[in-house]
Design an enzyme around this catalytic site. Sequence first.
Site, PDB file in Angstrom:
ATOM      1  N   ASN A 246      -6.557   9.171   7.998  1.00 50.83           N
ATOM      2  CA  ASN A 246      -7.536   8.379   8.263  1.00 50.83           C
ATOM      3  C   ASN A 246      -8.816   8.985   8.437  1.00 50.83           C
ATOM      4  O   ASN A 246      -9.188  10.078   8.939  1.00 50.83           O
ATOM      5  CB  ASN A 246      -7.244   7.848   9.786  1.00 50.83           C
ATOM      6  CG  ASN A 246      -6.028   7.010  10.043  1.00 50.83           C
ATOM      7  OD1 ASN A 246      -5.159   7.451   9.801  1.00 50.83           O
ATOM      8  ND2 ASN A 246      -6.241   5.693  10.600  1.00 50.83           N
TER       9      ASN A 246
ATOM     10  N   GLN B 242      -0.339   4.287  20.816  1.00 53.47           N
ATOM     11  CA  GLN B 242      -0.168   4.738  19.278  1.00 53.47           C
ATOM     12  C   GLN B 242      -1.315   5.894  18.780  1.00 53.47           C
ATOM     13  O   GLN B 242      -2.447   5.726  19.543  1.00 53.47           O
ATOM     14  CB  GLN B 242      -0.176   3.765  18.160  1.00 53.47           C
ATOM     15  CG  GLN B 242      -1.452   2.888  17.990  1.00 53.47           C
ATOM     16  CD  GLN B 242      -1.453   1.546  18.733  1.00 53.47           C
ATOM     17  OE1 GLN B 242      -1.206   1.698  19.962  1.00 53.47           O
ATOM     18  NE2 GLN B 242      -2.210   0.850  18.409  1.00 53.47           N
TER      19      GLN B 242
ATOM     20  N   ARG C  95       0.630   9.952  14.006  1.00 54.67           N
ATOM     21  CA  ARG C  95      -0.009  10.520  12.755  1.00 54.67           C
ATOM     22  C   ARG C  95      -0.771  11.599  12.918  1.00 54.67           C
ATOM     23  O   ARG C  95      -1.818  11.451  13.755  1.00 54.67           O
ATOM     24  CB  ARG C  95      -0.604   9.201  12.196  1.00 54.67           C
ATOM     25  CG  ARG C  95      -0.760   9.656  10.802  1.00 54.67           C
ATOM     26  CD  ARG C  95      -1.620   8.600   9.718  1.00 54.67           C
ATOM     27  NE  ARG C  95      -0.898   7.376   9.540  1.00 54.67           N
ATOM     28  CZ  ARG C  95      -1.311   6.276   9.222  1.00 54.67           C
ATOM     29  NH1 ARG C  95      -2.576   5.964   9.483  1.00 54.67           N
ATOM     30  NH2 ARG C  95      -0.360   5.426   8.670  1.00 54.67           N
TER      31      ARG C  95
ATOM     32  N   ARG D 293      -3.802   8.220  16.172  1.00 55.91           N
ATOM     33  CA  ARG D 293      -4.402   8.517  14.864  1.00 55.91           C
ATOM     34  C   ARG D 293      -4.998   9.793  14.927  1.00 55.91           C
ATOM     35  O   ARG D 293      -5.474  10.049  15.994  1.00 55.91           O
ATOM     36  CB  ARG D 293      -5.199   7.340  14.338  1.00 55.91           C
ATOM     37  CG  ARG D 293      -4.438   6.135  14.078  1.00 55.91           C
ATOM     38  CD  ARG D 293      -3.237   6.277  12.746  1.00 55.91           C
ATOM     39  NE  ARG D 293      -2.875   4.684  12.399  1.00 55.91           N
ATOM     40  CZ  ARG D 293      -1.659   4.284  13.046  1.00 55.91           C
ATOM     41  NH1 ARG D 293      -1.149   4.931  14.198  1.00 55.91           N
ATOM     42  NH2 ARG D 293      -1.229   3.229  12.708  1.00 55.91           N
TER      43      ARG D 293
ATOM     44  N   TYR E  64       1.038  -1.179   0.128  1.00 56.62           N
ATOM     45  CA  TYR E  64       0.161   0.071   0.093  1.00 56.62           C
ATOM     46  C   TYR E  64       0.897   1.213  -0.031  1.00 56.62           C
ATOM     47  O   TYR E  64       0.671   2.134  -0.884  1.00 56.62           O
ATOM     48  CB  TYR E  64      -0.875  -0.005   1.097  1.00 56.62           C
ATOM     49  CG  TYR E  64      -1.971   1.127   1.198  1.00 56.62           C
ATOM     50  CD1 TYR E  64      -2.980   0.938   0.650  1.00 56.62           C
ATOM     51  CD2 TYR E  64      -1.714   2.324   1.990  1.00 56.62           C
ATOM     52  CE1 TYR E  64      -3.951   1.924   0.608  1.00 56.62           C
ATOM     53  CE2 TYR E  64      -2.922   3.193   2.158  1.00 56.62           C
ATOM     54  CZ  TYR E  64      -3.929   2.988   1.244  1.00 56.62           C
ATOM     55  OH  TYR E  64      -4.951   3.915   1.219  1.00 56.62           O
TER      56      TYR E  64
ATOM     57  N   VAL F  33     -12.021   2.496  13.926  1.00 53.96           N
ATOM     58  CA  VAL F  33     -13.114   3.010  14.317  1.00 53.96           C
ATOM     59  C   VAL F  33     -14.568   2.217  13.990  1.00 53.96           C
ATOM     60  O   VAL F  33     -15.317   2.000  15.239  1.00 53.96           O
ATOM     61  CB  VAL F  33     -13.646   4.412  13.555  1.00 53.96           C
ATOM     62  CG1 VAL F  33     -14.906   5.202  13.861  1.00 53.96           C
ATOM     63  CG2 VAL F  33     -12.421   5.557  13.807  1.00 53.96           C
TER      64      VAL F  33
ATOM     65  N   ASN G 155     -14.322  -0.999  13.989  1.00 58.79           N
ATOM     66  CA  ASN G 155     -14.079  -2.188  14.616  1.00 58.79           C
ATOM     67  C   ASN G 155     -14.665  -1.961  15.951  1.00 58.79           C
ATOM     68  O   ASN G 155     -15.569  -2.580  16.687  1.00 58.79           O
ATOM     69  CB  ASN G 155     -12.575  -2.603  14.721  1.00 58.79           C
ATOM     70  CG  ASN G 155     -12.330  -3.454  13.905  1.00 58.79           C
ATOM     71  OD1 ASN G 155     -13.150  -3.944  12.800  1.00 58.79           O
ATOM     72  ND2 ASN G 155     -11.123  -4.129  13.946  1.00 58.79           N
TER      73      ASN G 155
HETATM   74  N1  UDP Z   1      -6.426  -0.938  15.842  1.00 53.25           N
HETATM   75  C1  UDP Z   1      -6.823  -1.321  17.058  1.00 53.25           C
HETATM   76  N2  UDP Z   1      -7.927  -2.465  17.031  1.00 53.25           N
HETATM   77  C2  UDP Z   1      -8.441  -2.506  15.969  1.00 53.25           C
HETATM   78  C3  UDP Z   1      -7.869  -1.972  14.682  1.00 53.25           C
HETATM   79  C4  UDP Z   1      -6.978  -1.153  14.447  1.00 53.25           C
HETATM   80  O1  UDP Z   1      -6.098  -1.100  18.015  1.00 53.25           O
HETATM   81  O2  UDP Z   1      -9.366  -3.357  16.145  1.00 53.25           O
HETATM   82  C5  UDP Z   1      -5.257   0.342  15.768  1.00 53.25           C
HETATM   83  C6  UDP Z   1      -3.913  -0.204  14.655  1.00 53.25           C
HETATM   84  O3  UDP Z   1      -3.137  -0.932  15.483  1.00 53.25           O
HETATM   85  C7  UDP Z   1      -3.533   1.301  14.419  1.00 53.25           C
HETATM   86  C8  UDP Z   1      -4.706   1.936  14.388  1.00 53.25           C
HETATM   87  O4  UDP Z   1      -5.648   1.368  15.341  1.00 53.25           O
HETATM   88  O5  UDP Z   1      -2.503   1.686  15.356  1.00 53.25           O
HETATM   89  C9  UDP Z   1      -5.437   2.697  13.343  1.00 53.25           C
HETATM   90  O6  UDP Z   1      -5.671   1.259  12.567  1.00 53.25           O
HETATM   91  P1  UDP Z   1      -6.183   1.322  11.155  1.00 53.25           P
HETATM   92  O7  UDP Z   1      -6.374  -0.099  10.772  1.00 53.25           O
HETATM   93  O8  UDP Z   1      -7.683   1.935  11.328  1.00 53.25           O
HETATM   94  O9  UDP Z   1      -5.716   2.216  10.255  1.00 53.25           O
HETATM   95  P2  UDP Z   1      -4.093   2.539  10.014  1.00 53.25           P
HETATM   96  O10 UDP Z   1      -3.906   4.048  10.400  1.00 53.25           O
HETATM   97  O11 UDP Z   1      -3.129   1.732  10.953  1.00 53.25           O
HETATM   98  O12 UDP Z   1      -3.900   2.337   8.240  1.00 53.25           O
END
Ligand code: UDP
Length: 257
Positions: free
Chosen positions: A121, A156, A222, A158, A92, A135, A137
């Site tokens: 995001n 982490q 991020r 976002r 990606y 979100v 999930n």
């Molecule tokens: N994440 C999480 N639980 C979930 C899905 C994602 O803790 O069920 C975390 C993931 O590890 C990341 C952040 O949430 O740090 C955002 O993940 P996402 O897949 O939404 O998007 P990304 O920015 O990683 O592409």
Amino acid sequence: MIRHDITEPIRLEADQIYHLACPASPIHYQYNPVKTIKTNVLGTLNMLGLAKRVKARFLLASTSEVYGDPDVHPQPEEYRGNVNTIGIRSCYDEGKRVAETLAFDYHRQNGVEIRVARIFNTYGPRMLENDGRVVSNFIVQALKGTPLTVYGDGSQTRSFCYVSDLVEGLMRLMNGDFIGPINLGNPGEYTILELAQKIQEMINPDAETQFKPLPEDDPKQRQPDISRAKHYLNWEPTIPLDKGLRLTIDDFSSRLL
Ligand code: UDP
Ligand code: UDP
């Protein structure tokens, strides 16, 4: 409506091309990584060839993932990124980086009118239940009464942009004069644990949290620097996270019942 796989050439007429094709959720773009690369490389090449032939304006949906796991914070467009070339996110990240290169080379070499957005995001109503991003999930889990799956320790961060704000930004970019690249995202930054807590409070304060392993190469932080978007597009997000989550939760509640 034409259903077509853009990794195959296509001839049609258009004034503007919004090149949005590509799964954006890690579990979906990693399901068939080679196809993800084909979409970003061959698909982008075909759309740029089409734009060149019919003299259409071409907008690329690029991504904050071009910054990889950033060591500059927040991320301005000048930052060149910290991307792993061989990791599970590379199909990606590197795919979108090549897509940006293709866009700028078609612009320089063939005079194609390009616009490049780096999308951070984004979330909102009509996301799929099995989208897999954080979100949706958390909302689906809280509504179903299953534990919220926090990857890693949840420290982490976002920055989450509501879908209608993003669409407004894309349309301003397409119809304006600035070619980009330009960050589109909401600078409001949250840890994943904070997001989980917000969604628990809004849906079910008793919902449990379950910690799971952090996926490989998961970016630590991020946040978009949106100075360019403010300056060139007179754009900034209008929907704060609480309001956007409420609208998204209402939508999922009506669909899951
Ligand atoms: N994440 C999480 N639980 C979930 C899905 C994602 O803790 O069920 C975390 C993931 O590890 C990341 C952040 O949430 O740090 C955002 O993940 P996402 O897949 O939404 O998007 P990304 O920015 O990683 O592409
Ligand atoms: N292409 C397309 N539709 C068009 C014009 C081009 O799908 O209307 C494809 C074309 O098949 C090629 C790619 O876009 O694979 C790049 O086109 P370009 O004209 O730049 O390159 P060339 O065809 O000369 O290799």
